[in-house]
Design a protein around this motif. Structure first.
Motif, PDB file in Angstrom:
ATOM      1  N   VAL A   5       0.848  -1.188   0.000  1.00  0.00           N
ATOM      2  CA  VAL A   5       0.000   0.000   0.000  1.00  0.00           C
ATOM      3  C   VAL A   5       0.882   1.237   0.000  1.00  0.00           C
ATOM      4  N   ASP A   7       1.180   5.710  -1.157  1.00  0.00           N
ATOM      5  CA  ASP A   7       0.405   6.921  -0.940  1.00  0.00           C
ATOM      6  C   ASP A   7      -0.492   7.307  -2.106  1.00  0.00           C
ATOM      7  N   ARG A 205     -12.038   0.010  -4.434  1.00  0.00           N
ATOM      8  CA  ARG A 205     -11.914  -0.464  -3.059  1.00  0.00           C
ATOM      9  C   ARG A 205     -12.720  -1.730  -2.804  1.00  0.00           C
ATOM     10  N   ASP A 236      -3.002   2.025  -3.973  1.00  0.00           N
ATOM     11  CA  ASP A 236      -2.891   3.309  -3.284  1.00  0.00           C
ATOM     12  C   ASP A 236      -3.848   3.286  -2.096  1.00  0.00           C
ATOM     13  N   ARG A 237      -3.749   4.302  -1.254  1.00  0.00           N
ATOM     14  CA  ARG A 237      -4.526   4.274  -0.015  1.00  0.00           C
ATOM     15  C   ARG A 237      -6.026   4.329  -0.273  1.00  0.00           C
ATOM     16  N   ALA A 244      -5.059   0.426   4.724  1.00  0.00           N
ATOM     17  CA  ALA A 244      -3.952   1.315   4.388  1.00  0.00           C
ATOM     18  C   ALA A 244      -2.824   1.319   5.410  1.00  0.00           C
ATOM     19  N   GLY A 245      -3.139   1.319   6.698  1.00  0.00           N
ATOM     20  CA  GLY A 245      -2.094   1.520   7.667  1.00  0.00           C
ATOM     21  C   GLY A 245      -1.147   0.360   7.894  1.00  0.00           C
ATOM     22  N   ALA A 248       1.372  -1.106   4.907  1.00  0.00           N
ATOM     23  CA  ALA A 248       2.058  -0.218   3.975  1.00  0.00           C
ATOM     24  C   ALA A 248       3.551  -0.529   3.908  1.00  0.00           C
TER      25      ALA A 248
END
Length: 259
Positions: A5, A7, A205, A236-237, A244-245, A248
């Motif tokens: 993941v 930015d 998503r 990407d986020r 996402a967190g 990554a």
């Protein structure tokens, strides 16, 4: 399946370009073989590859490429045929031999025969060292729409109305989007030595979540990738959503194995 993941789409493009450069750098005694997808998500990767060729000397000499799919019924040279899109966005700007860039022939009078010929060519030249994929909003890979058998190979397929609507932005009128295509099947795609799927934007998503966390089912064709030993999702986020967190990372060079 490894999940990376980053930015934004440009960072995803750099990561996919890293994977391509890795394939080009490896000496295997045979031409490095790339599988190319079209659509919006791979475009930052192609722009980055063009930049690296121009500014850093990244060479595609001796490489060969195979396109994932093609519309049926568009005349040769149509700007939205995938052969033309890849030529315009990528291969015309590289030192790859144009004769080494192969695509299903959507202009043939007998499309089933064209599909069989393309499958034979892939078998003769393969395996693909790195297959780049995008993902549709309904989870399709290539033009393998929901319901596509995981064992199917290069063939004629019919697009869903959702996919036609998603692709209408590339044509003058929605009615101009072809109904039928030639596409590598899931079984053909899965023979690639390595797969990198790139997905960007919030519109992807739900498909990404189903691919990563839902059941492996032909209702979401991309879930077949969970059974590939070297598959990386580059997100990407916005496409990753709540993932996402904790996952990554910025490296795609040596993808992990397993599911």
């Amino acid at each position: 399946m490894e999940i990376v993941v980053l930015d934004d789409p440009r960072a995803c493009g750099r990561a996919v370009a890293d994977a391509v450069a890795d394939v080009l750098a490896r000496g295997t005694g045979r031409p490095p073989t790339l599988g190319l997808a079209t659509g919006s998500s791979p475009l930052p990767a192609y722009a980055e590859l063009v930049r690296r060729h121009r500014d850093e000397g990244l060479s595609f000499a001796g490489a060969r490429a195979f396109l994932l799919d093609e519309y049926l019924g568009l005349p040769a040279g149509h700007p939205q045929s995938y052969r033309e899109v890849i030529r315009r966005e990528l291969t015309d700007h590289l030192d790859i031999d144009p004769a080494a860039v192969h695509a299903p022939d959507g202009t043939r009078a007998d499309p089933a025969e064209a599909a069989a010929d393309y499958e034979r060519l892939l078998a003769a030249c393969g395996p693909v060292d790195l297959q780049i994929l995008g993902i549709g909003g309904n989870g399709h890979i290539g033009f393998n729409e929901p319901g596509s058998a995981f064992g199917s190979r290069t063939r004629v397929a019919t697009l869903t109305e959702r996919t036609r609507a998603d692709n209408a932005r590339f044509f003058d009128r929605p009615a101009d989007v072809p109904h039928r295509v030639l596409t590598q099947g899931p079984a053909t795609i899965m023979e690639a030595r390595r797969i990198v799927l790139v997905a960007t934007g919030a519109g992807k998503r739900a498909a990404v979540a189903a691919t990563v966390s839902g059941p492996v089912t032909t209702d979401v064709p991309a879930t077949v990738l969970r059974d590939h030993p070297r598959c990386t999702l580059v997100l990407d986020r916005a496409a990753a959503g709540e993932r996402a967190g904790p996952v990554a990372t910025g490296q795609v060079g040596a993808p992990g194995r397993g599911r």
